[in-house]
Design a protein around this motif. Structure first.
Motif, PDB file in Angstrom:
ATOM      1  N   SER A  52       0.831  -1.199   0.000  1.00  0.00           N
ATOM      2  CA  SER A  52       0.000   0.000   0.000  1.00  0.00           C
ATOM      3  C   SER A  52       0.869   1.254   0.000  1.00  0.00           C
ATOM      4  O   SER A  52       0.521   2.253  -0.620  1.00  0.00           O
ATOM      5  CB  SER A  52      -0.986  -0.006   1.172  1.00  0.00           C
ATOM      6  OG  SER A  52      -0.478  -0.690   2.273  1.00  0.00           O
ATOM      7  N   ARG A  72       2.296   1.604  -3.634  1.00  0.00           N
ATOM      8  CA  ARG A  72       1.300   2.111  -4.564  1.00  0.00           C
ATOM      9  C   ARG A  72       1.116   3.618  -4.372  1.00  0.00           C
ATOM     10  O   ARG A  72       0.988   4.369  -5.327  1.00  0.00           O
ATOM     11  CB  ARG A  72      -0.035   1.416  -4.338  1.00  0.00           C
ATOM     12  CG  ARG A  72      -1.180   2.051  -5.077  1.00  0.00           C
ATOM     13  CD  ARG A  72      -2.433   1.263  -4.840  1.00  0.00           C
ATOM     14  NE  ARG A  72      -3.589   1.846  -5.492  1.00  0.00           N
ATOM     15  CZ  ARG A  72      -4.475   2.618  -4.873  1.00  0.00           C
ATOM     16  NH1 ARG A  72      -4.296   2.941  -3.620  1.00  0.00           N
ATOM     17  NH2 ARG A  72      -5.527   3.067  -5.517  1.00  0.00           N
ATOM     18  N   GLU A  91      -1.512   2.243 -10.886  1.00  0.00           N
ATOM     19  CA  GLU A  91      -2.971   2.131 -10.772  1.00  0.00           C
ATOM     20  C   GLU A  91      -3.446   0.825 -11.426  1.00  0.00           C
ATOM     21  O   GLU A  91      -4.232   0.076 -10.872  1.00  0.00           O
ATOM     22  CB  GLU A  91      -3.624   3.335 -11.444  1.00  0.00           C
ATOM     23  CG  GLU A  91      -4.967   3.717 -10.865  1.00  0.00           C
ATOM     24  CD  GLU A  91      -4.866   4.181  -9.410  1.00  0.00           C
ATOM     25  OE1 GLU A  91      -5.500   3.539  -8.577  1.00  0.00           O
ATOM     26  OE2 GLU A  91      -4.147   5.160  -9.123  1.00  0.00           O
ATOM     27  N   ILE A 141      -7.098  -4.609   4.271  1.00  0.00           N
ATOM     28  CA  ILE A 141      -7.450  -3.192   4.127  1.00  0.00           C
ATOM     29  C   ILE A 141      -8.028  -2.680   5.437  1.00  0.00           C
ATOM     30  O   ILE A 141      -8.906  -3.313   6.026  1.00  0.00           O
ATOM     31  CB  ILE A 141      -8.439  -3.019   2.965  1.00  0.00           C
ATOM     32  CG1 ILE A 141      -7.660  -3.260   1.676  1.00  0.00           C
ATOM     33  CG2 ILE A 141      -9.089  -1.645   2.972  1.00  0.00           C
ATOM     34  CD1 ILE A 141      -8.423  -3.096   0.440  1.00  0.00           C
ATOM     35  N   SER A 153     -15.789   2.846  11.438  1.00  0.00           N
ATOM     36  CA  SER A 153     -16.756   3.688  10.728  1.00  0.00           C
ATOM     37  C   SER A 153     -17.037   4.993  11.460  1.00  0.00           C
ATOM     38  O   SER A 153     -17.278   6.013  10.827  1.00  0.00           O
ATOM     39  CB  SER A 153     -18.051   2.915  10.473  1.00  0.00           C
ATOM     40  OG  SER A 153     -18.609   2.505  11.698  1.00  0.00           O
ATOM     41  N   ARG A 160      -4.174   3.265   1.563  1.00  0.00           N
ATOM     42  CA  ARG A 160      -5.074   2.130   1.360  1.00  0.00           C
ATOM     43  C   ARG A 160      -5.130   1.703  -0.086  1.00  0.00           C
ATOM     44  O   ARG A 160      -5.222   2.524  -0.988  1.00  0.00           O
ATOM     45  CB  ARG A 160      -6.470   2.496   1.850  1.00  0.00           C
ATOM     46  CG  ARG A 160      -6.647   2.223   3.333  1.00  0.00           C
ATOM     47  CD  ARG A 160      -7.918   2.793   3.853  1.00  0.00           C
ATOM     48  NE  ARG A 160      -9.086   2.285   3.132  1.00  0.00           N
ATOM     49  CZ  ARG A 160     -10.319   2.499   3.560  1.00  0.00           C
ATOM     50  NH1 ARG A 160     -10.539   3.175   4.659  1.00  0.00           N
ATOM     51  NH2 ARG A 160     -11.335   2.034   2.869  1.00  0.00           N
ATOM     52  N   ASP A 213      -7.493   0.260  -1.621  1.00  0.00           N
ATOM     53  CA  ASP A 213      -8.796   0.342  -2.283  1.00  0.00           C
ATOM     54  C   ASP A 213      -9.229   1.772  -2.586  1.00  0.00           C
ATOM     55  O   ASP A 213     -10.266   1.983  -3.175  1.00  0.00           O
ATOM     56  CB  ASP A 213      -9.859  -0.328  -1.403  1.00  0.00           C
ATOM     57  CG  ASP A 213      -9.982   0.367  -0.055  1.00  0.00           C
ATOM     58  OD1 ASP A 213      -8.930   0.702   0.515  1.00  0.00           O
ATOM     59  OD2 ASP A 213     -11.109   0.579   0.413  1.00  0.00           O
ATOM     60  N   LEU A 214      -8.431   2.739  -2.176  1.00  0.00           N
ATOM     61  CA  LEU A 214      -8.829   4.130  -2.401  1.00  0.00           C
ATOM     62  C   LEU A 214      -7.950   4.740  -3.495  1.00  0.00           C
ATOM     63  O   LEU A 214      -6.857   4.259  -3.748  1.00  0.00           O
ATOM     64  CB  LEU A 214      -8.670   4.936  -1.113  1.00  0.00           C
ATOM     65  CG  LEU A 214      -9.614   4.545   0.029  1.00  0.00           C
ATOM     66  CD1 LEU A 214      -9.369   5.434   1.225  1.00  0.00           C
ATOM     67  CD2 LEU A 214     -11.064   4.649  -0.409  1.00  0.00           C
ATOM     68  N   PRO A 215      -8.438   5.810  -4.118  1.00  0.00           N
ATOM     69  CA  PRO A 215      -7.636   6.433  -5.174  1.00  0.00           C
ATOM     70  C   PRO A 215      -6.242   6.800  -4.668  1.00  0.00           C
ATOM     71  O   PRO A 215      -6.071   7.215  -3.523  1.00  0.00           O
ATOM     72  CB  PRO A 215      -8.428   7.692  -5.517  1.00  0.00           C
ATOM     73  CG  PRO A 215      -9.797   7.468  -5.009  1.00  0.00           C
ATOM     74  CD  PRO A 215      -9.728   6.466  -3.917  1.00  0.00           C
ATOM     75  N   ARG A 221      -5.437  10.284  -3.175  1.00  0.00           N
ATOM     76  CA  ARG A 221      -5.969  10.715  -1.890  1.00  0.00           C
ATOM     77  C   ARG A 221      -4.823  11.181  -0.996  1.00  0.00           C
ATOM     78  O   ARG A 221      -3.864  10.443  -0.767  1.00  0.00           O
ATOM     79  CB  ARG A 221      -6.673   9.538  -1.212  1.00  0.00           C
ATOM     80  CG  ARG A 221      -7.295   9.895   0.118  1.00  0.00           C
ATOM     81  CD  ARG A 221      -7.834   8.648   0.784  1.00  0.00           C
ATOM     82  NE  ARG A 221      -6.776   7.841   1.365  1.00  0.00           N
ATOM     83  CZ  ARG A 221      -6.727   7.468   2.656  1.00  0.00           C
ATOM     84  NH1 ARG A 221      -7.665   7.850   3.467  1.00  0.00           N
ATOM     85  NH2 ARG A 221      -5.741   6.733   3.100  1.00  0.00           N
ATOM     86  N   ARG A 265     -14.605   8.195   2.459  1.00  0.00           N
ATOM     87  CA  ARG A 265     -14.001   7.116   1.688  1.00  0.00           C
ATOM     88  C   ARG A 265     -13.900   7.506   0.237  1.00  0.00           C
ATOM     89  O   ARG A 265     -14.831   8.020  -0.306  1.00  0.00           O
ATOM     90  CB  ARG A 265     -14.888   5.870   1.772  1.00  0.00           C
ATOM     91  CG  ARG A 265     -15.162   5.533   3.181  1.00  0.00           C
ATOM     92  CD  ARG A 265     -14.848   4.112   3.508  1.00  0.00           C
ATOM     93  NE  ARG A 265     -14.970   3.962   4.942  1.00  0.00           N
ATOM     94  CZ  ARG A 265     -16.084   3.522   5.522  1.00  0.00           C
ATOM     95  NH1 ARG A 265     -17.107   3.193   4.802  1.00  0.00           N
ATOM     96  NH2 ARG A 265     -16.133   3.398   6.811  1.00  0.00           N
TER      97      ARG A 265
END
Lengths: 325, 336
Positions: free
Chosen positions: A219, A222, A243, A263, B246, B262, B264-266, B269, B336
């Motif tokens: 992470s 990336r 990406e 995650i 959350s 993370r 899973d996030l752009p 960010r 998010r």
């Protein structure tokens, strides 16, 4: 090889470490740390190099910096072959290429003040002296967000994150064009990690640097890299735009590696597909035949055991070494 | 009502060192239910490991000493037990897995000998029976060719395998509670995934409770039922995992979660950065909020008084004077 926009290029790099045994210290085997690796780093780009321990990522970095002599293959810097240069030529090259180490505790001499640590490259390369030297050291400290008055203190007076900043300042002293960051944040705490990542990113923009960012934390890689190279047992298995690599990983190893990273959000993590690899990474002394990953690959076929897959382009700048893709 | 296995009440563990009194753990309270997976999260030197060693009564004296509190385990206060009584619990009813398997295993004894030792000691098995049982345990934790490998020494195993052996040893006496102190920090991600799956499966299989001490927020999100966030020797927030991720109510929790990149996030960010450094625990005044110097939302009250844990929701506690406003103030970071 020149004029293609690459600041650093590695062509078919091979590095074996001999295993010596017996009274005569004869070579009995080779550790095939890096076994035919080719990639390039463009000017102003950050390339991430990921893989598990023993995959050869650190060795690649050190070969590029000419800290190791390569077994075969070529390294180009600004279009010039630097694989075998020596003496004054090599010394001058070192100004342009620097290294940031993983362990901020082991990489700073405990008996030197941090001013001397940061300033040493300036003296070694005869870049400045006297009043100007003091001023440069102060500037470097400011660049990494430390206070210039700290120059007279010793490394033990600093925390891990601060020490890593000192290591960064030292790397920047000679105004290098290219920096190899070897696991620069993995020894740091979460909140300090974020501080150092942000600093590295900021410095890259401000000073127009080019990084090879070596790390095992996908992470983090990336986040900072434009392109990512995934290594397994001395070979590149996949490389792509960062990406793309994360959205459509093609090699089964990349897929497993990504799915192994949890995650930090329970909802999202629960919905992800998980691939659990079995066993450990095999020894680089006797790498498996054919595709080196076949011993742990859930999709492996007969072909994978016999024939080594070539790295081939399957999309724009997306390269994979797998028979099944 | 679920059965409580462990209850830590107001635990205080201090170290009397040359520079003064280091309050490593200063008023820590939490509980662990039967079969529950509880995470203790925080950065280095926040007291998470010391609190675990306190439960095991393994604090080196001097300089360390447990100065107050209670640790209720199966109805008894562990702090009141004699050393002998404690020995029948340690490694038996409560087991522990440490961060570095290589330094936790004895390099000059075979693996079989080391596992058999606790079986003989705690379960009273004969030497040969203990070895058979040791082989079964190695099979259970997924070590291939278990019988033969009993005769191997620790250095003949990889880091991941050594950690499996540590887990096998911990399980040897069917513990009620397993404390895992950063069990996967020294191994690769793929091996980390294997070890965590193993521990989680064994937990459901044997119905034990697990306390996972870690700084890896990803692992916590994946495995924990409940999260306790520590800062400077105290809990700053505690709650069910989904709630904590959350709706974090403490600025430190918010910062921790938002400062991790993370997958899973752009990628663009921006990363949230908590400024400054953790406090020096010797110099820290016990009567202020320890996080205040690094907190964007600190008010004068934070440096005059220490916030106590307050219940803010179902099984959700926070120690912050401004907890009511924090979710709104940090909406940006939590997005998010």
């Amino acid at each position: 090889m020149t004029g293609n926009g690459y600041l650093v290029e590695v062509n078919n790099l091979v590095k074996y470490f001999p295993v010596l045994a017996g009274v005569m210290r004869r070579k009995v085997a080779d550790i095939k740390a890096v076994d035919g690796v080719s990639f390039g780093v463009k000017q102003g780009e950050v390339v991430g190099l990921v893989g598990e321990s023993g995959c050869g990522k650190t060795t690649v970095g050190r070969c590029i910096l000419r800290l190791y002599d390569v077994t075969s293959g070529n390294i180009y810097f600004q279009g010039k072959d630097i694989t075998t240069i020596e003496g004054e030529e090599l010394r001058r090259l070192r100004r342009d290429m620097q290294l940031i180490f993983q362990d901020p505790y082991a990489s700073l001499n405990p008996r030197m003040t941090i001013g001397d640590i940061i300033g040493e490259p300036l003296l070694v390369h005869g870049l400045s002296q006297g009043k100007e030297y003091r001023q440069k050291v102060a500037e470097l400290l400011e660049i990494v967000e430390l206070e210039p008055r700290m120059a007279d203190r010793y490394p033990h007076e600093f925390s891990g994150g601060q020490r890593q900043r000192i290591g960064i300042a030292r790397a920047l002293a000679t105004r290098p064009k290219f920096i190899v960051c070897d696991e620069p944040v993995s020894a740091l705490d979460v909140s300090i990690q974020a501080q150092v990542i942000k600093l590295l990113k900021q410095l890259k923009e401000e000073l127009g640097l080019t990084y090879l960012f070596i790390a095992h934390d996908l992470s983090v890689v990336r986040y900072i890299s434009d392109r990512v190279v995934v290594m397994y047992l001395g070979k590149i298995v996949e490389t792509a735009d960062s990406e793309e690599l994360y959205t459509t990983p093609l090699h089964p190893y990349t897929q497993a590696l990504l799915s192994a990273v949890p995650i930090p959000c329970p909802e999202v993590d629960r919905s992800r597909k998980r691939i659990l690899l079995t066993g450990d990474v095999p020894s680089p002394l006797f790498p498996p035949s054919g595709c080196r990953f076949h011993t742990r690959c859930r999709l492996a076929k007969d072909e994978c055991k016999k024939k080594e897959p070539e790295l081939r382009e399957v999309g724009t700048e997306h390269w994979v070494a797998c028979h099944l893709v | 009502m679920r059965e409580t296995v462990l209850e830590v009440k107001g635990l205080r563990t201090y170290f009397y060192i040359r520079e003064g009194v280091l309050r490593a753990v200063d008023g820590l309270s939490y509980s662990v239910n039967k079969g529950e997976f509880v995470a203790l999260v925080g950065e280095s030197a926040c007291g998470k490991s010391v609190s675990a060693l306190s439960i095991m009564r393994l604090i080196p004296y001097p300089p360390g000493i447990i100065v107050g509190g209670e640790i209720i385990f199966e109805g008894r206060d562990l702090l009141k037990l004699s050393e002998e009584e404690m020995r029948s619990i340690r490694g038996n009813r409560i087991a522990m897995v440490f961060q570095e398997p290589m330094t936790s295993l004895n390099p000059v004894l075979t693996i079989g000998r080391q596992i058999a030792e606790s079986l003989e000691l705690h379960r009273g098995l004969e030497k040969n029976d203990a070895l058979v049982e040791a082989a079964n345990l190695l099979k259970l934790v997924g070590i291939p060719d278990a019988e033969r490998r009993l005769n191997d020494y620790p250095y003949q195993f990889s880091g991941g395998m050594q950690q499996r052996i540590m887990i096998a040893m911990a399980l040897s006496c069917n513990p009620v509670l397993l404390i895992a102190d950063e069990p996967t920090t020294s191994v690769d991600v793929t091996v980390q995934a294997q070890l965590m799956e193993l521990m989680n499966n064994l937990r459901s299989q044997f119905g034990m409770s697990v306390i996972l001490i870690t700084h890896n927020l990803g692992l916590v999100a994946r495995y924990a039922d409940r999260v306790n966030v520590m800062y400077a020797g105290r809990l700053v927030e505690s709650g069910l995992t989904d709630t904590i991720y959350s709706q974090p109510h403490h600025p430190y929790t918010v910062g921790l979660i938002a400062s991790v990149p993370r997958l899973d996030l752009p990628r663009q960010r921006p990363l949230y950065v908590i400024p400054g450094l953790p406090p020096n625990l010797v110099r820290l005044s016990p009567n202020v909020c320890a996080f205040a110097p690094r907190c964007r939302f600190a008010i004068s009250k934070c440096t005059e008084q220490r916030p106590e844990l307050e219940q803010v929701g179902d099984e959700h506690w926070v120690a912050c004077f401004r907890h009511q406003e924090i979710p709104e103030l940090t909406a940006m970071e939590c997005e998010r």
